[in-house]
Design a protein around this motif. Sequence first.
Motif, short mmCIF file in Angstrom:
data_model
loop_
_atom_site.label_atom_id
_atom_site.label_comp_id
_atom_site.label_asym_id
_atom_site.label_seq_id
_atom_site.Cartn_x
_atom_site.Cartn_y
_atom_site.Cartn_z
N ARG A 1 83.52 39.00 27.64
CA ARG A 1 82.80 38.64 28.88
C ARG A 1 83.19 39.59 30.00
NH1 ARG A 1 83.96 32.67 30.45
NH2 ARG A 1 85.94 33.12 29.46
N PRO A 2 82.22 40.27 30.60
CA PRO A 2 82.55 41.12 31.76
C PRO A 2 82.93 40.26 32.96
CG PRO A 2 80.17 40.99 31.45
CD PRO A 2 80.79 40.28 30.28
N ASP A 3 83.85 40.78 33.78
CA ASP A 3 84.22 40.04 34.98
C ASP A 3 83.03 39.87 35.91
OD1 ASP A 3 86.85 39.83 34.15
OD2 ASP A 3 87.40 41.75 35.03
N LYS A 4 82.18 40.85 35.93
CA LYS A 4 80.94 40.75 36.68
C LYS A 4 79.93 41.66 36.00
CE LYS A 4 82.65 44.10 40.08
NZ LYS A 4 82.87 44.34 41.51
N GLY A 5 78.69 41.42 36.25
CA GLY A 5 77.69 42.22 35.56
C GLY A 5 76.32 41.97 36.11
N ASN A 6 75.34 42.43 35.40
CA ASN A 6 73.96 42.28 35.82
C ASN A 6 73.49 40.85 35.64
OD1 ASN A 6 73.77 45.06 36.36
ND2 ASN A 6 73.24 45.49 34.23
N PHE A 7 72.40 40.54 36.29
CA PHE A 7 71.79 39.23 36.11
C PHE A 7 70.28 39.38 36.23
CE2 PHE A 7 72.38 39.58 40.66
CZ PHE A 7 71.21 39.05 41.19
N VAL A 8 69.58 38.39 35.71
CA VAL A 8 68.12 38.33 35.76
C VAL A 8 67.74 37.04 36.46
CG1 VAL A 8 66.01 38.07 34.41
CG2 VAL A 8 67.74 39.73 33.71
N HIS A 9 66.92 37.15 37.49
CA HIS A 9 66.45 35.98 38.23
C HIS A 9 64.94 35.86 38.07
CE1 HIS A 9 64.86 33.92 41.86
NE2 HIS A 9 65.89 33.12 41.64
N MET A 10 64.46 34.63 37.93
CA MET A 10 63.03 34.41 37.76
C MET A 10 62.61 33.14 38.51
SD MET A 10 60.82 33.96 34.22
CE MET A 10 61.07 35.68 33.74
N ARG A 11 61.48 33.24 39.19
CA ARG A 11 60.85 32.09 39.84
C ARG A 11 59.36 32.14 39.52
NH1 ARG A 11 61.91 28.30 43.90
NH2 ARG A 11 60.16 27.73 45.24
N ARG A 12 58.82 31.04 39.06
CA ARG A 12 57.42 30.99 38.70
C ARG A 12 56.76 29.75 39.30
NH1 ARG A 12 58.16 35.47 37.44
NH2 ARG A 12 57.80 36.53 35.43
N ALA A 13 55.51 29.91 39.73
CA ALA A 13 54.71 28.76 40.12
C ALA A 13 54.30 28.02 38.85
CB ALA A 13 53.46 29.23 40.87
N VAL A 14 54.14 26.72 39.00
CA VAL A 14 53.73 25.87 37.88
C VAL A 14 52.24 25.58 37.99
CG1 VAL A 14 54.02 23.60 36.79
CG2 VAL A 14 56.02 24.85 37.65
N ASP A 15 51.54 25.66 36.88
CA ASP A 15 50.14 25.25 36.83
C ASP A 15 50.13 23.72 36.73
OD1 ASP A 15 47.49 24.63 36.20
OD2 ASP A 15 47.20 26.44 35.00
N ARG A 16 50.22 23.06 37.88
CA ARG A 16 50.39 21.60 37.89
C ARG A 16 49.14 20.88 37.39
NH1 ARG A 16 53.23 19.76 43.41
NH2 ARG A 16 54.43 18.40 42.02
N GLU A 17 47.99 21.45 37.62
CA GLU A 17 46.77 20.82 37.12
C GLU A 17 46.79 20.78 35.59
OE1 GLU A 17 41.93 21.07 37.75
OE2 GLU A 17 43.11 22.92 37.81
N LEU A 18 47.18 21.89 34.99
CA LEU A 18 47.25 21.94 33.54
C LEU A 18 48.36 21.03 33.02
CD1 LEU A 18 46.38 23.07 30.83
CD2 LEU A 18 47.80 25.11 31.28
N ALA A 19 49.50 21.02 33.70
CA ALA A 19 50.60 20.15 33.27
C ALA A 19 50.17 18.69 33.26
CB ALA A 19 51.80 20.34 34.18
N ARG A 20 49.49 18.26 34.31
CA ARG A 20 49.05 16.86 34.38
C ARG A 20 47.97 16.56 33.35
NH1 ARG A 20 49.11 17.63 40.85
NH2 ARG A 20 51.25 16.90 41.25
N GLU A 21 47.14 17.55 33.06
CA GLU A 21 46.09 17.34 32.05
C GLU A 21 46.73 17.19 30.66
OE1 GLU A 21 41.80 16.97 31.49
OE2 GLU A 21 43.17 16.88 33.21
N ILE A 22 47.74 17.99 30.37
CA ILE A 22 48.45 17.83 29.10
C ILE A 22 49.07 16.45 29.02
CG2 ILE A 22 50.42 18.65 27.73
CD1 ILE A 22 49.87 21.47 28.91
N ALA A 23 49.70 16.02 30.11
CA ALA A 23 50.31 14.69 30.13
C ALA A 23 49.27 13.60 29.92
CB ALA A 23 51.05 14.47 31.45
N LYS A 24 48.09 13.79 30.48
CA LYS A 24 47.02 12.79 30.33
C LYS A 24 46.63 12.63 28.87
CE LYS A 24 42.63 13.64 31.19
NZ LYS A 24 41.37 13.99 31.91
N PHE A 25 46.52 13.74 28.15
CA PHE A 25 46.14 13.67 26.74
C PHE A 25 47.30 13.21 25.85
CE2 PHE A 25 42.58 16.32 28.13
CZ PHE A 25 41.53 15.78 27.39
N ALA A 26 48.53 13.53 26.25
CA ALA A 26 49.68 13.23 25.38
C ALA A 26 50.26 11.85 25.61
CB ALA A 26 50.76 14.28 25.59
N SER A 27 50.33 11.42 26.86
CA SER A 27 51.10 10.23 27.20
C SER A 27 50.67 8.94 26.49
CB SER A 27 51.09 10.01 28.72
OG SER A 27 51.79 11.06 29.36
#
Length: 279
Positions: free
Chosen positions: A88-114
Amino acid sequence: MSIVFAAIAPHGLPVLPELVGEGPDLMAKTRASLVELGRAAKTADPDAFIVITPHGIRAEGQFTLSASAYMEGELSEQTAALMVRAHRPDKGNFVHMRRAVDRELAREIAKFASPHLPLAVLNFATAEGPLSTLPLDWGTIIPLFFMPDRPVVVIQTAPSRPYEEHVRLGQAIRAACDALHRRAALIASCDWAHAHAEDGPYGYHEDAARLDAEVEQNIASGRLEELAAFPSEMIQNARPDGIWQALVLAGAVPKEERHPHVLSYERPTYFGMLCAQLV
């Protein structure tokens, strides 16, 4: 066809170029395949990515679906070294990610699955806005790193639930994409057997190589449903974490729409990694 791209992709941290540490050639074959999958996804030009992960937010005995406004996470070189049991390096590179969520699609999946499946729909802190942010896990960040930036929907599998429920979850995903006329890209985030090395965290078992060889054959021929046929003892010995996500993909993409192409398989450390495009 609402699923315009579908792939099985691995999630070993050192595959990210920023996190290779002292072994730049480690996972190079898989890294090249993920770059190729990213190009194919860009050509498909989806509206959103749906990532099926084994490492997201867990709820006992339930699938989970993230319906926050955003998702965000960070991976470090130290974490990557822990994954492959390297220095393990004492310190090193990192990768950061932030994404918007397709909430309409998420809720539609939940509607069909739930109505048919035990599914927890998740949010955090506020109903909407920048504070409505759930964590991104490495099973999601790693494949998305190679993909074009699009809104996401992240779903956590539930290995304690029957295989057929995972297939039905995939069918709900497909129904939701069809209902919204959403051009979706689906990624099943899968590593395979984790018992390939004596010095690995799960030790060595000969079933690991046997299981991975059968997995590669099944995926190459598009017979994803046959991944449910492994004996439970073999799964316990080999310790894969990809079967459940691949079965969700099987439910979302019918056999007649699959055009399987295995780009690569390798076992650079104690676990197997496979890249394949299905659509």
